[in-house]
Design a protein around this motif. Sequence first.
Motif, mmCIF file in Angstrom:
data_model
loop_
_atom_site.group_PDB
_atom_site.id
_atom_site.type_symbol
_atom_site.label_atom_id
_atom_site.label_comp_id
_atom_site.label_asym_id
_atom_site.label_seq_id
_atom_site.Cartn_x
_atom_site.Cartn_y
_atom_site.Cartn_z
ATOM 1 N N GLU A 273 0.811 -1.217 0.000
ATOM 2 C CA GLU A 273 0.000 0.000 0.000
ATOM 3 C C GLU A 273 0.848 1.272 0.000
ATOM 4 O O GLU A 273 0.608 2.162 -0.825
ATOM 5 N N GLU A 277 0.817 3.883 -3.108
ATOM 6 C CA GLU A 277 0.411 5.255 -2.823
ATOM 7 C C GLU A 277 1.455 6.251 -3.329
ATOM 8 O O GLU A 277 1.122 7.251 -3.983
ATOM 9 N N MET A 280 1.465 6.091 -7.312
ATOM 10 C CA MET A 280 0.328 6.702 -8.011
ATOM 11 C C MET A 280 0.322 8.226 -7.878
ATOM 12 O O MET A 280 -0.313 8.909 -8.675
ATOM 13 N N PRO A 284 -0.368 8.384 -11.947
ATOM 14 C CA PRO A 284 -1.769 8.096 -11.610
ATOM 15 C C PRO A 284 -2.405 7.023 -12.482
ATOM 16 O O PRO A 284 -3.370 6.375 -12.055
ATOM 17 N N TRP A 285 -1.872 6.795 -13.691
ATOM 18 C CA TRP A 285 -2.429 5.773 -14.566
ATOM 19 C C TRP A 285 -2.258 4.355 -13.991
ATOM 20 O O TRP A 285 -2.890 3.400 -14.468
ATOM 21 N N GLU A 287 -3.548 3.322 -11.482
ATOM 22 C CA GLU A 287 -4.819 2.932 -10.876
ATOM 23 C C GLU A 287 -5.542 1.888 -11.718
ATOM 24 O O GLU A 287 -6.345 1.109 -11.195
#
Length: 374
Positions: A273, A277, A280, A284-285, A287
Amino acid sequence: MTTGMSWDVAVIGAGIIGAACAWRLAEQGLRVVVLEQGSPAGGSTGKSAAGVRAQFTSETNILLSKYSIEEYASMPEAGYHPGGYLLLVPEAQWPSYQLGVDLQHRLGVPTESLTPTEAQLHAEFLPDGLGGCTYCGTDGHVDAHGLTMAYVNRARELGTRFLLDTTVTGIQRSGDIWRLTTSAGMVEAPLLVNSSGAWSGEVGALAGLDIPVRPARRMVFTTGPIKLPRPLPMIFDLESGVWLRSEGERIILGRADPADVGWREGMEWDWLEPTLEAAMTRFPWLEMASLDRRASWWGYYEVTPDHQAIVGQMPGVEGWLNACGFSGHGVMHAAAIARVVAQEAVGETPFIDLSPLRYERFERTPQGLTDIQV
């Protein structure tokens, strides 16, 4: 069982460093035996992400990588893939990295300085907080296992003997000979090379030596197949410490946990995690990517207090050469390290200045060598 033989050199460890050293030592006409507690590349080497880059900020590390990459490019077994390395550099570090690029250019490494906008040609990322990016197209990755086996085979062709599944349990100096007590019997040689990776500190302790190399666990997380506009080079975000690259249709990624030291085994899924975190925030892609837990893996780094290797003659200890503590740079540097170790073994001056990597730096107060860690 006993080997029934004495040798010129005993190499402890058959990862990529030990295997390459064995070959180069045998090339010097020395009779070499390699002691390995498991199988070649069965430790950190086989668990490596196998990146190779010359984008360092010190001359010694740049040259070790440059000459190693050139050797890998000439070996079909190496699986050398020049997919490039892209470094995302925060504003505060950008001036010093520019100096590093200047040094790389002087040493023949074709690194490019890019704006974050220009770097989008290689990968999509958010440019917040970046001062610039550097990219080198001759950086990339190799097949670390195939490369190690190529060195093993070359060494064997020159008469090197590999004692696999063989544990070293005692090391003593008797006159001008090292006597190694092993599960395969007694092995004797006047010269010993400690290339034991994360176990190098423990090997040193068998001889009563303090060699500051300790294990540190690293996770490599693997996504499921993901469609991207282009394959990703190895990307390292210096702000977050996240790295990632394409592996076929998937992406592998990781981030060092500085608290994860010692002989811990298995995947640390609690580290997933915070890694995602941080990743991303810049990418961000990610995700839209799924995680393939079965394809993810872990392995050991061999770390030193300054995260730089320990190479060369052990001060005050006759016949002991270190080639350990590479802190994630072993695959990058193995080919050149083998050459300098072999040169030192026969009394020649190494073709690369080893002084920043010698053990003596721990006996001095100055900070010593610093460089990029990934």
